[in-house]
Design an enzyme around this catalytic site. Structure first.
Site, PDB file in Angstrom:
ATOM      1  N   ASP A 256       0.783  -1.252   0.000  1.00 52.83           N
ATOM      2  CA  ASP A 256       0.000   0.000   0.000  1.00 52.83           C
ATOM      3  C   ASP A 256       0.814   1.303   0.000  1.00 52.83           C
ATOM      4  OD1 ASP A 256      -1.922  -1.957   0.277  1.00 52.83           O
ATOM      5  OD2 ASP A 256      -2.759  -1.244   2.158  1.00 52.83           O
TER       6      ASP A 256
ATOM      7  N   HIS B 155     -17.605   2.251   1.224  1.00 51.67           N
ATOM      8  CA  HIS B 155     -16.972   1.198   2.022  1.00 51.67           C
ATOM      9  C   HIS B 155     -17.302   1.303   3.505  1.00 51.67           C
ATOM     10  CE1 HIS B 155     -13.631  -1.392   3.506  1.00 51.67           C
ATOM     11  NE2 HIS B 155     -14.026  -2.079   2.454  1.00 51.67           N
TER      12      HIS B 155
ATOM     13  N   LYS C 114      -7.050  -4.950  -2.907  1.00 49.22           N
ATOM     14  CA  LYS C 114      -7.771  -5.525  -1.764  1.00 49.22           C
ATOM     15  C   LYS C 114      -8.666  -4.466  -1.141  1.00 49.22           C
ATOM     16  CE  LYS C 114      -3.935  -4.441   1.315  1.00 49.22           C
ATOM     17  NZ  LYS C 114      -4.606  -3.437   2.140  1.00 49.22           N
TER      18      LYS C 114
ATOM     19  N   CYS D 251      -1.735  -2.955   7.780  1.00 51.78           N
ATOM     20  CA  CYS D 251      -1.685  -3.855   6.620  1.00 51.78           C
ATOM     21  C   CYS D 251      -0.411  -4.689   6.554  1.00 51.78           C
ATOM     22  CB  CYS D 251      -1.931  -3.065   5.341  1.00 51.78           C
ATOM     23  SG  CYS D 251      -3.653  -2.483   5.257  1.00 51.78           S
TER      24      CYS D 251
ATOM     25  N   HIS E 133     -10.491   6.959   2.340  1.00 55.64           N
ATOM     26  CA  HIS E 133      -9.157   6.862   1.734  1.00 55.64           C
ATOM     27  C   HIS E 133      -9.152   5.816   0.618  1.00 55.64           C
ATOM     28  CE1 HIS E 133      -9.276   3.520   4.597  1.00 55.64           C
ATOM     29  NE2 HIS E 133      -8.411   2.924   3.806  1.00 55.64           N
TER      30      HIS E 133
END
Ligand code: VGL
Ligand code: ZN
Length: 197
Positions: free
Chosen positions: A8, A52, A105, A150, A80
Site C-alpha cells: 500500500d 466502504h 484488496k 496492513c 481513503h
C-alpha cells in the site's frame, strides 16, 4: 524462492494524503532498491468503493473511532484509497514497472481487508497465497504502509500459511494508534516473524 511484497505505498498513506502515515514517503527509495534483490515482486493497493464500511463518514462517526462489524471490532478510517482516485494511486516515486503482480484488496463494501492474504473476516482469501505457491515461493519479505495494520496483518497471515516471513521495519512506517505499533511488533515476534531494520 523469496518474494518481496510491498504493501500500500499509495498517495493517501503518504504526507498530504487522506490517511497520511508520518514519513510514509521516506521508505520509497529503500523499497525501490529492494525490488532488485527479490525474484518475485508484488505490490498491493488498498482499493475501496466509495460506500466502504470502514469509512467513518458512512457511519456518521468520527475517524479513528471503533465499530462492531459482523466479523469483529473495526477501526473507522477517514475516507481513503477510493477506487480510481489520485489518493488510491501509487506514490509517483514508487517504481511499479518491476512488479510481477499488483494485487488490489478492500474492494468489497462490507469487509475491510488489511492483509494481502485474507480480508478482515480472516476467511475470505485474496488469492495471493495461491499465486505465491504456484510460483514456488516459500519465503516473503514485507515492507510498506502501515507497519501496524496492513503490513502486520499480512505478515501474521503469511506466517500462519507456512511462509518464512521477514518484515523490513526500516522500509515500513506505522500509523501507531493507541499503542498499535508495539502490539503489532509483539504479535509478529510471537508468530516467528523476523523483524529486521
Ligand atoms: C491501511 C488502514 C486502512 C493500511 C489500509 O494500509 O495499513 N490502514 N486501510
Ligand atoms: Zn483501507
Amino acid at each position: 524462492m523469496d518474494a518481496l511484497i510491498v504493501i500500500d505505498v499509495q498517495n493517501d498513506f503518504c504526507p498530504g494524503g487522506a490517511l497520511a502515515v508520518a514519513e510514509g514517503d521516506a521508505i520509497i527509495p529503500r523499497i525501490n532498491a529492494m525490488m532488485a534483490d527479490h525474484p518475485v515482486r508484488v505490490l498491493t493497493q488498498d482499493w475501496h468503493p466509495e460506500g466502504h464500511s470502514s469509512f467513518a463518514a458512512n457511519h456518521g462517526a468520527e475517524p479513528f473511532s471503533m465499530t462492531q462489524m459482523p466479523y469483529g471490532p473495526q477501526v473507522l478510517w477517514p475516507t481513503h484509497c477510493v477506487q480510481g482516485t489520485d489518493g488510491a494511486a501509487f506514490h509517483p516515486d514508487l517504481q511499479t514497472a518491476p512488479a510481477d503482480l499488483i494485487l488490489r484488496k478492500g474492494f468489497r463494501s462490507a469487509i475491510d481487508s488489511y492483509s494481502a492474504f485474507y480480508e478482515n473476516d480472516r476467511t475470505t482469501p485474496t488469492g495471493l497465497d495461491g499465486y505465491l505457491r504456484a510460483r514456488g515461493v516459500t519465503a516473503v519479505t514485507l515492507a510498506g504502509l502501515a507497519t501496524d495494520f496492513c503490513v502486520a496483518f499480512s505478515a501474521l497471515d503469511a506466517a500462519r500459511l507456512g511462509f518464512d516471513v521477514r518484515v523490513a521495519l526500516g522500509a515500513s512506517r506505522a500509523i501507531d494508534l493507541n499503542g498499535s505499533l508495539e502490539e503489532a511488533r509483539g504479535r509478529m515476534r510471537a508468530a516467528g516473524v523476523i523483524l529486521e531494520d
